[in-house]
Design an enzyme around this catalytic site. Structure first.
Site, PDB file in Angstrom:
ATOM      1  N   LYS B  78       0.919  -1.116   0.089  1.00  0.00           N
ATOM      2  CA  LYS B  78       0.049   0.057  -0.012  1.00  0.00           C
ATOM      3  C   LYS B  78       0.945   1.200   0.029  1.00  0.00           C
ATOM      4  CE  LYS B  78      -3.895   1.954   2.981  1.00  0.00           C
ATOM      5  NZ  LYS B  78      -4.750   1.897   3.877  1.00  0.00           N
ATOM      6  N   SER B 153      -9.929   1.991   3.079  1.00  0.00           N
ATOM      7  CA  SER B 153      -8.866   2.758   2.223  1.00  0.00           C
ATOM      8  C   SER B 153      -7.772   1.801   1.331  1.00  0.00           C
ATOM      9  CB  SER B 153      -7.827   3.817   3.027  1.00  0.00           C
ATOM     10  OG  SER B 153      -7.252   2.994   3.773  1.00  0.00           O
ATOM     11  N   SER B 177     -10.036  -0.646   7.212  1.00  0.00           N
ATOM     12  CA  SER B 177      -9.305  -0.225   5.898  1.00  0.00           C
ATOM     13  C   SER B 177      -8.407  -1.544   5.485  1.00  0.00           C
ATOM     14  CB  SER B 177      -8.616   0.854   5.982  1.00  0.00           C
ATOM     15  OG  SER B 177      -9.052   1.801   6.116  1.00  0.00           O
TER      16      SER B 177
END
Lengths: 92, 485
Positions: B78, B153, B177
């Site tokens: 990420k 997210s 997330s």
């Protein structure tokens, strides 16, 4: 959340804001903050605030100097620099 | 041999044995990922040095050295984690051109286990969002239905794993997330106990809530990644000194004597009937392996959204104060220092980030601090106490991850509060610092994945990994794949 109050918050947060955005945020943030009102129903008398959710484990290390980042590395992403210093517009 | 058909553990084993080359595995995944990325937008950038890293792994094998648990496995990271010399943007204009001079501990540990960093995945800006629609680099599409969100997210990481654009991914979870996108994309996602994994080198959102964790296709694979990254780090003083168990090796399916908690307040919310059906089936599966189900109560849980959306933005307003245009990040044209701050931040941050900074600044400001921020922190302690009490009567809890399956892109973004209410089942876990995970458990009639959430007491990840694997064994019989295949 009136616009003047929001303008004060924006200044505290160092965020320049257009009138239109302040208008939108005034509406949205008022709605959100109103939702938070439900917390008043909770009895928190005598309750200590919680920040770290797990048991904090204290530990110490030897006071020994280690290598960190080089000055070159630290300045690598600087928008403006001179020598080994970050350069900014006038502060005073 | 089709390299793309091997699981993460199979790939690592074959690379270690020298049966396949890490370079070939990396080439295959890079080619597939670059092609699929045009549609899905899961990756913000690819690692141009991936093949060099893969070559090093093959060299180690040739020199009879063990490259590690994740030998030759391409892993997506990420873009909230710093990767040395690789652009790390946090999904924001602020850090569009930021090249970190160091890597996050998590990244270093993956590399130490022979993993190959394939690239940096897309995310909601500064990890703030539940749909991956707030990224400065465009939305991510759900591989199961490209008109729908992958969740957020960590939407990019989830989409990448679901579409086989990597063998696993690292993501972060502050209010859901990891679990929510894993749920929407039909993969496994684990948020470890707070303090299990180092936050060093991870762009901070809310320091008392953030945790990095793995996403993978199977429970075993995901547990292997978690083992690789967990453990005390002197550079993050909130990490625990507790030993890291061999979670993958110790997986067991015998649930006799195990008590599964059913948190009453979660089921009082309006849950989509198809999601409810899959949750009910999951309880039955656990019962069939010997577990008993017990109703438990978490009276403070209904207040979790209010608590979370006061605590997290408050911490964020402090953490994001560093983006001032001085040492790194976007700098605006300015005549003096005040303008530098005001304009750089206004130009760099997206709307959702600004909203949360404003919310946090308000909650911490004089006159409101006690009624909002401190009140929320007190309520947080009540919630933790609720969980501790409930865990005296059960070993872990099972609940939905979200009230519905993946929603349409654009469906909720216009109403911030509606978007926040998505997090009703996931935020309590972060507030209490508990380990939580999502495991795929079925599909809706429209073919959308639905996962179930498992939550355990602090440091008891093994309990939910065991249960998750049981659910996995009993539900993925048809082995469906997203259309993008």
């Amino acid at each position: 959340m009136k616009k003047e109050e929001l303008r004060h918050i924006a200044t505290l947060a160092r965020l320049e804001m257009e009138d239109e955005e302040l208008e939108l945020f005034s509406e949205q943030l008022s709605q959100i903050i109103q939702y938070f009102g439900e917390l008043k129903k909770l009895d928190t008398e005598g309750v200590e605030p919680l920040v770290t959710p797990t048991e904090i484990e204290y530990w110490m290390r030897e006071d020994v100097v280690h290598d960190s980042l080089s000055t070159e590395d630290v300045l690598r992403n600087a928008p403006d620099k001179r020598g080994h210093l970050f350069k900014v517009p006038p502060v005073v | 041999m089709d390299l793309l058909k091997l699981s993460l553990s199979e790939t690592a084993e074959k690379v270690r044995k020298g049966e396949i080359k890490a370079v070939d595995v990396t080439k295959a995944y890079l080619e597939r990922s670059k092609s699929l990325n045009k549609e899905l937008n899961a990756y913000i950038s690819f690692n141009e040095k991936a093949l060099i890293a893969a070559e090093k792994v093959d060299q180690m094998v040739a020199n009879k050295k063990d490259p590690g648990l994740l030998a030759g496995c391409p892993i997506a990271i990420k873009d909230l984690l710093c990767t040395k010399d690789l652009a790390s943007t946090a999904g924001s204009k602020v850090l569009k051109n930021f090249i970190p001079p160091y890597s996050a501990t998590v990244v270093e540990r993956l590399e130490a286990q022979g993993a190959v960093i394939l690239g940096k995945t897309n995310l909601d800006e500064f990890a703030m969002g539940s749909s991956n629609e707030t990224s400065a680099f465009g939305s991510v599409k759900n591989p199961w239905d490209v008109t729908r969100v992958p969740g957020g997210s960590s939407g990019g990481s989830a989409a990448a794993v679901a579409a086989k654009m990597g063998l696993g991914a690292i993501a972060t979870d502050t209010g859901g997330s990891i679990r929510q996108p894993a749920n929407f994309c039909g993969i496994v996602g684990i948020k470890p106990t707070y303090g299990r994994v180092s936050r060093y080198g991870i762009v901070s959102y809310a320091s008392s809530l953030d945790q990095a964790g793995p996403m993978g296709v199977t429970v075993e694979d995901t547990a292997l990644i978690l083992e690789s990254i967990s453990g005390h780090d002197p550079r993050d003083s909130t990490t625990s000194q507790k030993k890291v168990p061999q979670w993958a090796k110790n997986l067991k399916g015998d649930l006799r004597g195990v008590v599964v908690g059913k948190p009453k307040e979660y089921f009082e919310k309006e849950i989509d009937s198809e999601v409810q059906k899959i949750i009910d089936e999951s309880f039955e599966i656990l019962k069939s392996q010997g577990a008993t189900i017990k109703d438990v109560t978490l009276p403070t849980a209904p207040y979790a959204i209010s608590i979370y959306y006061l605590v997290a933005p408050s911490e964020a307003s402090s953490n994001l104060a560093r983006y001032d245009g001085v040492r790194y990040g976007h700098r605006a044209e300015s005549k003096n220092i005040e303008e530098l701050y005001m304009k750089s931040r206004a130009e760099g941050f997206g709307r959702e980030v600004k909203r949360r900074i404003m919310l946090g600044t308000f909650a911490l400001s004089s006159g409101y601090y006690d009624a909002y921020y401190i009140k929320a922190c007190k309520a947080r302690r009540l919630l933790l106490q609720d969980f501790m009490k409930a865990f005296q009567g059960c070993d872990f809890m099972l609940s939905p991850v979200t009230t519905t399956a993946a929603f349409k892109i654009g469906g909720r973004i216009k109403d911030p509060l509606a978007m926040y209410l998505n997090d009703v089942f996931t935020t309590p876990t972060n507030l209490a610092g508990l380990p939580g995970m999502s495991v795929p458990a079925g599909f809706t009639k429209e073919g959308l994945p639905v996962g179930v959430q498992l939550t355990a007491p602090h440091f008891e990840e093994q309990r939910i990994l065991n249960a998750a694997q049981v659910i996995e064994k009993h539900t993925n019989k048809e082995k469906r794949k997203p259309n993008v295949y």
